[in-house]
Design a protein around this motif. Sequence first.
Motif, short mmCIF file in Angstrom:
data_model
loop_
_atom_site.label_atom_id
_atom_site.label_comp_id
_atom_site.label_asym_id
_atom_site.label_seq_id
_atom_site.Cartn_x
_atom_site.Cartn_y
_atom_site.Cartn_z
N CYS A 1 0.91 -1.43 -0.26
CA CYS A 1 -0.22 0.06 0.41
C CYS A 1 0.84 1.21 0.18
N ASN A 2 2.37 1.31 0.62
CA ASN A 2 2.85 2.63 0.78
C ASN A 2 3.34 2.73 -0.75
N ILE A 3 4.13 1.79 -1.08
CA ILE A 3 4.31 1.57 -2.40
C ILE A 3 3.23 2.23 -4.12
N THR A 4 1.93 1.76 -3.42
CA THR A 4 1.33 2.48 -3.90
C THR A 4 0.62 3.51 -3.82
N ILE A 5 0.58 3.97 -3.09
CA ILE A 5 -0.23 5.62 -2.64
C ILE A 5 1.27 5.74 -3.23
N SER A 6 2.88 6.12 -2.79
CA SER A 6 3.86 6.25 -3.10
C SER A 6 3.71 7.28 -4.74
N CYS A 7 3.62 5.88 -5.07
CA CYS A 7 3.60 6.12 -7.03
C CYS A 7 2.45 7.24 -7.77
N TRP A 8 1.45 6.42 -6.11
CA TRP A 8 0.27 8.27 -6.74
C TRP A 8 0.95 9.66 -6.83
N ILE A 9 1.29 9.53 -5.85
CA ILE A 9 1.49 10.85 -4.79
C ILE A 9 2.64 11.59 -6.22
N MET A 10 4.15 10.91 -6.51
CA MET A 10 4.94 10.46 -7.60
C MET A 10 3.65 11.27 -9.26
N SER B 1 9.76 18.77 -11.78
CA SER B 1 10.46 18.65 -10.95
C SER B 1 10.81 19.24 -9.31
N ILE B 2 9.09 18.81 -9.04
CA ILE B 2 9.93 18.39 -7.44
C ILE B 2 9.59 16.77 -7.11
N GLN B 3 9.32 15.30 -8.41
CA GLN B 3 9.55 14.33 -7.61
C GLN B 3 10.91 14.10 -7.50
N PRO B 4 11.85 14.78 -7.96
CA PRO B 4 14.01 13.89 -7.00
C PRO B 4 13.56 14.52 -5.77
N SER B 5 13.10 15.70 -5.17
CA SER B 5 12.89 15.97 -3.72
C SER B 5 12.78 15.17 -2.75
N ILE B 6 11.41 14.41 -3.24
CA ILE B 6 10.48 13.59 -2.22
C ILE B 6 11.00 12.01 -2.46
N LYS C 1 3.86 14.59 4.09
CA LYS C 1 4.69 15.52 5.19
C LYS C 1 5.23 16.99 5.18
N ASP C 2 6.52 16.05 3.77
CA ASP C 2 7.26 17.14 3.71
C ASP C 2 6.81 18.06 1.99
N LEU C 3 6.43 17.63 1.14
CA LEU C 3 5.03 18.76 0.42
C LEU C 3 3.92 19.76 1.27
N GLN C 4 3.45 19.28 2.47
CA GLN C 4 2.16 19.48 3.36
C GLN C 4 3.46 21.08 3.95
N GLY C 5 4.78 20.50 3.75
CA GLY C 5 5.18 22.15 4.77
C GLY C 5 5.88 22.88 4.23
N ARG C 6 6.41 22.22 2.75
CA ARG C 6 6.02 23.01 1.13
C ARG C 6 5.59 24.20 0.86
N PHE C 7 3.93 22.98 0.22
CA PHE C 7 3.03 24.03 -0.26
C PHE C 7 1.83 23.79 0.49
N SER C 8 1.68 24.61 1.98
CA SER C 8 0.35 24.68 2.50
C SER C 8 0.64 25.84 3.17
N LYS C 9 1.47 26.16 3.55
CA LYS C 9 1.73 27.95 4.10
C LYS C 9 0.64 28.45 3.08
N THR C 10 0.20 29.96 3.98
CA THR C 10 -0.91 30.69 3.02
C THR C 10 -0.11 31.72 2.47
N ASP C 11 -0.20 32.00 0.99
CA ASP C 11 -0.03 33.35 0.37
C ASP C 11 -0.44 34.34 0.01
N PHE C 12 -0.62 34.73 1.07
CA PHE C 12 -1.77 36.91 1.23
C PHE C 12 -1.72 37.36 0.77
#
Length: 181
Positions: free
Chosen positions: A32-41, A47-52, A63-74
Amino acid sequence: MTLRSKVKYNFVNGKIQQPDENDVNFPNWDRCNITISCWIMNSISASIQPSIFRFKTTYAMWKDLQGRFSKTDFSRISDIQEEIFSLKQGDLNISDYYTKMRILWDEFDDLRPVLECEYNQVPKGLNAVYAQTRSTIMMMDPIPPLEKVYATVAQYERHNILPSDTNEPTLAAFSSAKGPK
């Protein structure tokens, strides 16, 4: 939505944690972890794939993606609000105008922090021919969601603005026709 529909969201939010490799459940968890990882990738930019790719669990990836992209951009929220309020129908048909408006509102909803108030989603940039319809919508309490506003304006357009087939008899033709004597 896919993660929830496939009952896999608990992998990315950390509720289902990695069992010990000797645990009888490890092979199922790993699959399941591998399947979900593939879905996310496959769902993110190349350009983001190598970083995760280095993360071993979907939870760590998420968590890494959320930390980078969930910031409120006012700043972006302000830009989108300006685009929404300045969007004019102009030469666009109602469907294209609605699509542009819907995309802006969806992006706005994705970026803004959760607030207690609802936003008025009646497009201000409709052409003047829709003024009466817009006024009618503005008087509704509560103001309907953008989808219903679009449906109302599109219905008005179909009945009052779009050219009708000139070969079809009109109501005026029926009313002026003389009946049998």
